[in-house]
Design an enzyme around this catalytic site. Sequence first.
Site, PDB file in Angstrom:
ATOM      1  N   ASP A   1      53.949  35.179  71.971  1.00  0.00           N
ATOM      2  CA  ASP A   1      53.875  35.629  70.579  1.00  0.00           C
ATOM      3  C   ASP A   1      55.090  36.456  70.174  1.00  0.00           C
ATOM      4  O   ASP A   1      55.316  36.685  68.978  1.00  0.00           O
ATOM      5  CB  ASP A   1      52.590  36.418  70.342  1.00  0.00           C
ATOM      6  CG  ASP A   1      52.441  37.658  71.204  1.00  0.00           C
ATOM      7  OD1 ASP A   1      53.315  37.917  72.061  1.00  0.00           O
ATOM      8  OD2 ASP A   1      51.434  38.384  71.051  1.00  0.00           O
ATOM      9  N   GLU A   2      55.906  36.867  71.145  1.00  0.00           N
ATOM     10  CA  GLU A   2      57.053  37.713  70.824  1.00  0.00           C
ATOM     11  C   GLU A   2      58.120  36.974  70.009  1.00  0.00           C
ATOM     12  O   GLU A   2      58.982  37.602  69.403  1.00  0.00           O
ATOM     13  CB  GLU A   2      57.658  38.297  72.102  1.00  0.00           C
ATOM     14  CG  GLU A   2      56.700  39.226  72.820  1.00  0.00           C
ATOM     15  CD  GLU A   2      57.360  40.024  73.935  1.00  0.00           C
ATOM     16  OE1 GLU A   2      58.526  40.405  73.787  1.00  0.00           O
ATOM     17  OE2 GLU A   2      56.692  40.252  74.956  1.00  0.00           O
TER      18      GLU A   2
END
Length: 351
Positions: A134-135
């Site tokens: 998700d980064e």
Amino acid sequence: MSTWLVTGGAGFIGGNFVLRAIAQGVKVVNLDALTYAGNPDTLASVQDNSLHVFVHGDIGDRALVSRLLQEHQPDAVVNFAAESHVDRSIDGPAAFIQTNVVGTLGLLEATRDYWKALDRERSDRFRFLHVSTDEVYGSLGDTGAFTETTPYAPNSPYSASKASSDHLVRAFHHTYGLPVLTTHCSNNYGPYQFPEKLIPLIIARALADEPLPVYGDGGNIRDWLFVDDHCNAISRVIEQGRVGETYNIGGNAEKQNIEVVRTICALLDTRAPRSDGQPHSSRIVLVEDRPGHDRRYAIDASRLRDELGWAPHYTFEQGIAETVDWYLSNQAWVERVLDGSYRLQRIGAAV
């Protein structure tokens, strides 16, 4: 019987995935470069299992990957192989580009050529699943959550390298037709995690009676995902996911870092109390923040729920208790990991 080529299968998430896949009767060809975070001890229980074939090598070694594909004829390639720690990417970004971008490109090229030579039935069944983070989406404000259509805005060398590999995977689908799937997960935790990440680091330092460092004001928020839930989701996506799609995987467990650390301390107070009778939380110390530290991540996993029927099994309270208990029962594993190359020191402070 299915056969999967799994890259990075001696790492934290990859290792848990390999153990789970073999337990379900999948033959796994496990390719791992055994960098500092790759640990053969994680795979000890399947060392002599005929369903597990371990190969020491790099995903960027096109000749090796091509040979493994031809020899074992897998039905899927699952790519966990990556440099994955933000702090290390701050200290040395080049290794992240080499593995996460150049290495992924080599793996994609070899897989494309293998897939194109399959007969129609096997070609239609084949999948390439790329495990991402998700980064790549950057940082959130106080509200909202990442969806599969959130624009990319990576803020660290690590997340930039993963975003690059995501784009390569997408391009190989749209350019060559390779049947790809991509998953973006939130912060994983659980057994076999290398003790540079927050949860195992705090456990290790608490047991060593050392200060417990927390970045900044401790208010950075992550959505915590128990690793077994993540592995279950990946298997579901391989088997049922729509080709070319991206699926977000989250644990529905947003917590501030300081809250996570205090929870660990409270569990250790009952399971491994300090000799001086003081609570473990008394050793918490706020330290200078990581450069470019994203404030909040949160995952909207509704596509995975609605399309494939997946939901996390573990609450954070269940998962963190199981994790603490695992580390307390497996100190020999931890001690072998801490062989001198990493001694719980601060990394990622360079600017």
